[in-house]
Design a protein around this motif. Structure first.
Motif, short mmCIF file in Angstrom:
data_model
loop_
_atom_site.label_atom_id
_atom_site.label_comp_id
_atom_site.label_asym_id
_atom_site.label_seq_id
_atom_site.Cartn_x
_atom_site.Cartn_y
_atom_site.Cartn_z
N LEU A 170 -64.18 18.62 59.74
CA LEU A 170 -63.68 17.12 59.80
C LEU A 170 -63.00 17.05 58.49
O LEU A 170 -63.59 17.40 57.25
CB LEU A 170 -64.64 16.32 60.09
CG LEU A 170 -64.43 14.90 59.93
CD1 LEU A 170 -63.43 14.59 60.92
CD2 LEU A 170 -65.58 13.92 59.86
N LEU A 171 -61.90 16.45 58.58
CA LEU A 171 -60.95 15.83 57.28
C LEU A 171 -61.22 14.26 57.31
O LEU A 171 -61.44 13.78 58.39
CB LEU A 171 -59.61 16.26 57.28
CG LEU A 171 -59.32 17.81 57.71
CD1 LEU A 171 -57.84 17.99 57.88
CD2 LEU A 171 -59.73 18.47 56.53
N ARG A 172 -61.16 13.64 56.09
CA ARG A 172 -61.35 12.17 55.97
C ARG A 172 -60.34 11.57 55.06
O ARG A 172 -59.92 12.38 54.00
CB ARG A 172 -62.59 12.13 55.45
CG ARG A 172 -63.73 12.17 56.38
CD ARG A 172 -65.22 12.04 55.67
NE ARG A 172 -66.10 12.42 56.56
CZ ARG A 172 -67.10 11.98 57.68
NH1 ARG A 172 -66.46 10.71 57.97
NH2 ARG A 172 -67.97 12.51 58.16
N ILE A 173 -59.80 10.60 55.34
CA ILE A 173 -59.08 9.69 54.30
C ILE A 173 -59.63 8.19 54.45
O ILE A 173 -59.54 7.69 55.77
CB ILE A 173 -57.79 9.71 54.69
CG1 ILE A 173 -57.14 11.06 54.54
CG2 ILE A 173 -57.03 8.75 53.83
CD1 ILE A 173 -55.50 11.28 54.86
N ASP A 174 -60.30 7.70 53.60
CA ASP A 174 -60.80 6.45 53.72
C ASP A 174 -59.63 5.48 53.51
O ASP A 174 -59.43 4.78 52.31
CB ASP A 174 -62.01 6.26 52.48
CG ASP A 174 -63.14 6.64 53.08
OD1 ASP A 174 -63.49 7.04 54.26
OD2 ASP A 174 -64.10 7.01 52.15
#
Length: 150
Positions: A47-51
Motif C-alpha cells: 500500500l502507498l499513502r498520501i495524506d
C-alpha cells in the motif's frame, strides 16, 4: 523537495508512477476502502499513502502522469450503491482536476462497487488518501508521453 514536483508526491509514489507502463491502472482510494488487503494483491504488492484529499492527490498524480488516450474512459469512479448515476461532491471535484490536467472535459467512466474491488486487485498499485468522504475511489489508467522532437 524537488523542483517542479508536487511536494505531496512522496518517494514511494514517485517510484510506482515511474515503474508503471502504458495501460497500467492506479487506484486512488478513500480511508474506508480495504486498501491494505487489496494492495497486497496488486503488481506492486504494498500500500502507498498520501495524506490529502482525493482531489488533491489526483491533481498531484496527474501533474506527472498522463492519462491513456487510447481508451474511452482512462479515469473511472466507483458508483454509489443503488444510485449509479449519482455524482457525490468528491467525484465532481476529482472530475474538475482531471479536466484541469487534460485541458478539456474528459468525463470519467463508472464502475460498480464490487467490480471496482476486482479491478483494484489486478491494478499496478493502490494509493490510499486521507479522503473521509464516501465514494472517494478512482481508477487512473496510465498513458504515454510522446518523444520530444529533435
Amino acid at each position: 523537495m524537488l523542483k517542479g514536483i508536487d511536494p505531496i508526491l512522496n518517494a514511494d509514489v514517485l517510484y510506482a508512477l515511474r515503474s508503471m507502463g502504458h495501460g497500467d491502472d492506479l487506484i486512488v482510494c478513500d480511508t474506508n476502502f480495504p486498501a491494505e488487503s487489496v494492495a497486497r494483491q496488486t503488481v506492486l504488492g504494498r500500500l502507498l499513502r498520501i495524506d490529502a484529499s482525493a482531489p488533491r492527490v489526483v491533481r498531484a498524480i496527474l501533474s506527472v502522469m498522463p492519462l491513456d488516450s487510447f481508451v474511452e474512459h482512462p479515469a473511472m469512479r466507483m458508483e454509489v450503491v443503488g444510485k449509479p448515476d449519482e455524482i457525490p461532491a468528491v467525484q465532481a471535484e476529482v472530475q474538475a482536476e482531471i479536466d484541469r490536467a487534460e485541458g478539456r472535459s474528459w468525463p470519467m467512466g463508472s464502475i460498480e462497487r464490487f467490480a471496482f474491488y476486482d479491478l483494484a486487485k489486478k491494478s499496478f498499485c493502490v494509493v490510499q488518501t486521507g479522503e473521509c468522504r464516501f465514494y472517494g475511489c478512482f481508477v487512473l489508467k496510465k498513458g504515454v508521453i510522446p518523444p520530444e522532437a529533435e
